[in-house]
Design a protein around this motif. Sequence first.
Motif, short mmCIF file in Angstrom:
data_model
loop_
_atom_site.label_atom_id
_atom_site.label_comp_id
_atom_site.label_asym_id
_atom_site.label_seq_id
_atom_site.Cartn_x
_atom_site.Cartn_y
_atom_site.Cartn_z
N MET A 101 -17.30 0.68 -1.11
CA MET A 101 -15.92 1.17 -1.08
C MET A 101 -15.79 2.35 -0.13
N GLU A 102 -16.70 3.28 -0.19
CA GLU A 102 -16.64 4.47 0.67
C GLU A 102 -16.86 4.11 2.14
N LEU A 103 -17.78 3.21 2.39
CA LEU A 103 -18.03 2.78 3.77
C LEU A 103 -16.77 2.17 4.38
N VAL A 104 -16.14 1.26 3.65
CA VAL A 104 -14.94 0.59 4.16
C VAL A 104 -13.80 1.58 4.31
N ASP A 105 -13.53 2.34 3.27
CA ASP A 105 -12.41 3.28 3.29
C ASP A 105 -12.57 4.30 4.42
N ASN A 106 -13.75 4.89 4.54
CA ASN A 106 -13.95 5.90 5.58
C ASN A 106 -13.98 5.30 6.98
N ALA A 107 -14.43 4.08 7.10
CA ALA A 107 -14.36 3.42 8.42
C ALA A 107 -12.91 3.24 8.85
N ILE A 108 -12.06 2.86 7.91
CA ILE A 108 -10.64 2.68 8.23
C ILE A 108 -10.00 4.00 8.63
N VAL A 109 -10.28 5.04 7.86
CA VAL A 109 -9.72 6.36 8.19
C VAL A 109 -10.22 6.82 9.55
N THR A 110 -11.51 6.64 9.80
CA THR A 110 -12.11 7.09 11.05
C THR A 110 -11.58 6.29 12.26
N LEU A 111 -11.38 5.00 12.09
CA LEU A 111 -10.98 4.15 13.20
C LEU A 111 -9.47 4.09 13.43
N THR A 112 -8.67 4.61 12.51
CA THR A 112 -7.22 4.60 12.69
C THR A 112 -6.83 5.77 13.60
N PRO A 113 -6.23 5.45 14.74
CA PRO A 113 -5.86 6.52 15.68
C PRO A 113 -4.96 7.58 15.02
N GLY A 114 -5.38 8.84 15.15
CA GLY A 114 -4.61 9.96 14.64
C GLY A 114 -4.84 10.29 13.17
N ALA A 115 -5.47 9.41 12.43
CA ALA A 115 -5.63 9.65 10.99
C ALA A 115 -6.51 10.85 10.70
N MET A 116 -7.53 11.06 11.49
CA MET A 116 -8.44 12.19 11.24
C MET A 116 -7.77 13.54 11.54
N GLU A 117 -6.77 13.53 12.35
CA GLU A 117 -6.07 14.77 12.69
C GLU A 117 -4.82 14.97 11.85
N ALA A 118 -4.45 13.98 11.06
CA ALA A 118 -3.22 14.06 10.26
C ALA A 118 -3.35 15.13 9.19
N GLN A 119 -2.23 15.72 8.86
CA GLN A 119 -2.16 16.75 7.83
C GLN A 119 -1.63 16.15 6.53
N LEU A 120 -1.72 16.92 5.44
CA LEU A 120 -1.28 16.45 4.13
C LEU A 120 0.19 16.04 4.13
N SER A 121 0.98 16.65 4.97
CA SER A 121 2.42 16.35 5.01
C SER A 121 2.74 15.13 5.87
N ASP A 122 1.73 14.57 6.54
CA ASP A 122 1.95 13.42 7.43
C ASP A 122 1.85 12.10 6.66
N GLY A 123 2.78 11.23 6.91
CA GLY A 123 2.72 9.89 6.30
C GLY A 123 1.47 9.14 6.72
#
Length: 161
Positions: A101-123
């Motif tokens: 679960m962690e491998l898949v979830d973190n891969a998606i977050v890491t590979l989604t453009p801009g997701a790693m820089e997004a803030q808590l207020s960002d959709g």
Amino acid sequence: MPHNDHHDDHEHHAEHGGASWELAVKATLHCLTGCAIGEILGMVVGTALGWGNVPTMVLAIALAFLFGYSLTLFAVRRAGLDLSSAIRVALAADTVSIAVMELVDNAIVTLTPGAMEAQLSDGLFWSTLLGGFVVAFVITTPVNKWMIGRGKGHAVAHAHH
């Protein structure tokens, strides 16, 4: 007659050696609950404190494992297991499920453009995180089904409920 004997053996194997999709879904939802609590808490804390991506992800993953194990640990302790046995059961029941679960979830977050820089207020922060959980659930459920069918993973915990 040989065909029926073979068919009976197949039914016996499916009845005793396989796991139902319902059981696999329940086990995966259990795992997802702990992972989501830990992951969201870690991402929120790391992001709110302005930590970099790596320390935030490390915290989120560590908390996902902690909360995932804790849910099983509390359940088997309530069922009467001593702490040492309960820890062994939680580790056996949840490690592979949480890791996938962690491998898949973190891969998606890491590979989604801009997701790693997004803030808590960002959709994008929330949609990527929650979308990652959905994909992780879909991928982890068959893994759990396979493991439970072989007496591994959540089957270990269910033996103590």
